[in-house]
Design an enzyme around this catalytic site. Structure first.
Site, short mmCIF file in Angstrom:
data_model
loop_
_atom_site.label_atom_id
_atom_site.label_comp_id
_atom_site.label_asym_id
_atom_site.label_seq_id
_atom_site.Cartn_x
_atom_site.Cartn_y
_atom_site.Cartn_z
N LYS B 207 0.84 -1.20 0.00
CA LYS B 207 0.00 0.00 0.00
C LYS B 207 0.88 1.26 0.00
O LYS B 207 0.60 2.23 -0.70
CB LYS B 207 -0.93 -0.02 1.22
CG LYS B 207 -1.93 -1.17 1.15
CD LYS B 207 -2.57 -1.43 2.52
CE LYS B 207 -3.57 -2.57 2.46
NZ LYS B 207 -4.01 -2.98 3.82
N GLY B 304 -12.76 -5.24 5.03
CA GLY B 304 -14.13 -5.70 5.20
C GLY B 304 -14.89 -5.58 3.89
O GLY B 304 -14.65 -4.68 3.10
#
Lengths: 441, 441
Positions: B207, B304
């Site tokens: 990331k 999620g």
């Protein structure tokens, strides 16, 4: 494809000058990111002869900003004049009607006429961007209009006024009074000579009205906001809050409830370990609770020439990338013709916890009487603190017998709290007025 | 104008299913905001017969995702397969070459091939959006690519891995060991059966590599990142950090320095009152220091199904609004052909404060010897704590004579700290290895 975007700027104060310098200084970066150059082709302000810290170069000076707004010489109009009526409104309307994209940092104008202006922008097929109008450098408008496209917002709240947050931070850190900190804020240029607009919550309310419309797809309703400022907050409140695990912030809160939309601006107790509680000084922060993503929190500088210019430049960059035929998202997130009418939740129906600070005369039965008045309204208490020998900060003559009582309630209603406090006042044991501060979890 | 945007989705795991349900559930909202309907017209996954929690309806099933990517039946291809090579890459390349807009949540793919894919997107004049690839539901990519158009970023850092942050939070809150918390995270589904990728920092590094390129306009250089995970962090470190006013977080940090770009992932001491320190559990946060706006901080859910689907849907909404001829901003913020080559700053040149925790044998002169070794490298100390009778957590047999020494240094270099610690080890007074944790202000 590579034709420059021609920009007209009306209003050449701190932000206008910072913007012109920024576009000049970052021209190569902006060209790379936008795919074409940005060029300030026209400017307007009240006084042409005022000394300014940028070179006019080839920019055309137009005395009348409404003429600049309609000029064939610009593609995009930047309104930095300010004010919710008059020339600011006239030139934004003129620009939209002439098919120009508009960027404005004017929260007062949007809070009053945002729906009308959004409709004009949609009709003309142009962008109406206003990132700088709410929370300065924090890109909250873009996030709500674009990133959260698939989300329904449930609550949006934040610290939207740097002046108030600066004052509350100083009071807490240095044990000072509201008045002392306000005077310092004025000296440092964080507060106006007439600070009412900031410290009584109206500035926060303007910004909240815009966020509320974006959040819930409702008409902007700035006049329907419950507003309470920070001038009644004392260091004793802040200290008592800290002892109970809270910090006091001026929040603007917009929340969808079963009975309508709550919009409220008031000093608020936030848990001392929360992210919002860490926001100190002139910094702003906004939290969004949305059904799909959950909670997002953003913080950053809420004001200042550079931070505001940064937000305006981001808005301009989006315009530079757009082409005729591009389907712009609606200015208020929801197409203006289907914005719902605003249904106001009654403040008395507000549900939450409350912090209550009373100063009572020190005699037998007073505490029981207070507790009874709370119980009558079915208010249950999470915690109570009564410091023996506490000092009354109201400088009333009978401080020797004054006792502070601090209570944190479980969730109850505004209606119940107000009734209980009215009854407690009527009972006549209080010295001064009761302090009541809402808790936001 | 009102033709539906036709969407093809490859990969129907948690995120893919959540996305299909989201687009269905929010179709009216999305239509209002995008100006046209979104329609999932094609899907692909490994096993057609697997039970899934959405209705296939009129969606076309295509076994081969590369065929779906090129299909005449879609305008926009969503890659949710995962992996940095193979079918994920093949179908993204195929989609871009076929002139389809692409949305991907695949950080590994972008960390490895992002520049090549960005170039393909620019050549085809389509959008390559990847909001979900970094920090899940936090719209960091949009903010960096669009809102900060006029800003040069100086540093970007954050908590980019929810698993690690969950483990560190539990360790601190409950006084547990790394191993106990990892086991719990695995039980709760926050950590994989093989947790190496998360807890050793590699996920954060992927990331960070993307953020670094966006921040500095440099080639993506995921292999050049200094990476240190959290498996060596003990509760004693966390407790000592707290006593010194710090909290330990796994940060990814990318910073422009005079000698090049620093990219590093390591356990980091952050001031306990900072906003980053308040980020607990699986939440992510990113801070950006930029030259014009100052500091922005954003926090929210880092993973999620729903949060990720929310980010993907925001990317799709941007595509739905775009029209042929629209000048898309470059996928990596800077046009791929002018991305600078990556110049790595040497880790030994890193400058900052350090937390050092040593366990020494309890005898005369040891403390002086340690202090001398620090002084030899011109390292000055901000604070030193030596608890008499402290307990050694290495379970070495001679705990009775073990003494912990905790030091916080003023700013120094990595080179100096490493030399000092090597010399201290050579001196032979240590029990176990020294712990060294970098401080980020």
């Amino acid at each position: 494809m590579n034709k420059p975007l021609r920009i007209g700027i009306a209003g050449l104060g701190t932000v206008g000058s910072a913007l012109i310098n920024l576009i000049d200084r970052k021209q190569e970066l902006l060209r790379q990111r936008c795919g074409r150059p940005l060029e300030v082709t026209g400017i307007s302000a009240r006084d042409k002869n005022k000394a300014r810290d940028f070179e006019m170069g080839a920019m055309q000076w137009i005395d009348n900003p409404v003429e600049l707004a309609k000029s064939d010489n610009i593609d995009c109009f930047i309104e930095l004049i300010g004010g919710d009526e008059g020339v600011a409104k006239d030139c934004v309307v003129a620009a939209l009607n002439a098919g120009k994209h508009v960027v404005t940092a004017n929260k007062a104008l949007l809070a009053k006429h945002g729906v009308e202006l959004a409709a004009l922008a949609e009709k003309a097929g142009v962008l109406l961007n206003y990132e700088a109008a709410v929370a300065g450098g924090i890109p909250i408008i873009k996030v709500m209009r674009e990133s959260l496209s698939a989300n329904s917002v449930e609550r949006v709240y934040g610290i939207l006024n740097g002046t108030c947050n600066y004052i509350l931070t100083r009071m807490e850190d240095e044990g000072l009074s509201f008045e002392e900190c306000l005077a310092d804020a004025q000296r440092l240029g964080y507060a106006e000579a007439d600070p009412t607009f900031d410290v009584e919550g109206y500035d926060t309310a303007h910004k909240l009205a815009i966020l509320c419309s974006l959040a819930f797809g409702t008409q902007i309703a700035a006049d329907e906001i419950y507003v309470e400022g920070i001038s009644s907050i004392t260091y004793d409140d802040i200290k008592a809050a800290g002892e109970m695990g809270y910090r006091i912030k001026l929040l603007g809160v917009a929340q969808m409830t079963d009975s309508g939309v709550e919009q409220r601006v008031h000093p608020t107790m936030v848990p001392i370990n929360s992210s919002i509680a860490q926001i100190s000084g002139v910094t702003n922060a906004v939290a969004i609770d949305a059904d799909i993503v959950g909670q997002l929190i953003m913080s950053g500088p809420g004001a200042g020439g550079d931070a505001t210019a940064s937000a305006v430049a981001g808005d301009i960059a989006d315009i530079a990338k757009s082409r005729p035929g591009h389907q712009h998202g609606p200015a208020l997130g929801t197409p203006s013709e289907i914005l719902q009418s605003y249904k106001k939740a009654r403040m008395r129906a507000h549900e939450g916890g409350y912090f209550i600070r009373l100063t009572v005369v020190d005699k037998a039965g007073v505490f029981a009487s207070v507790a009874t008045r709370m119980a009558e309204q079915n208010i249950s208490l999470e915690s109570i603190v009564q410091h023996r020998g506490g000092k009354n900060d109201n400088n009333s003559p009978d401080t020797s017998t004054a006792q502070p009582i601090i209570m944190i309630t479980h969730e109850t209603t505004e209606q119940a709290i107000r009734l209980a406090l009215e009854n407690i006042e009527t009972d006549g044991h209080l010295i001064g007025k009761p302090q009541m501060i809402r808790i936001e979890k």
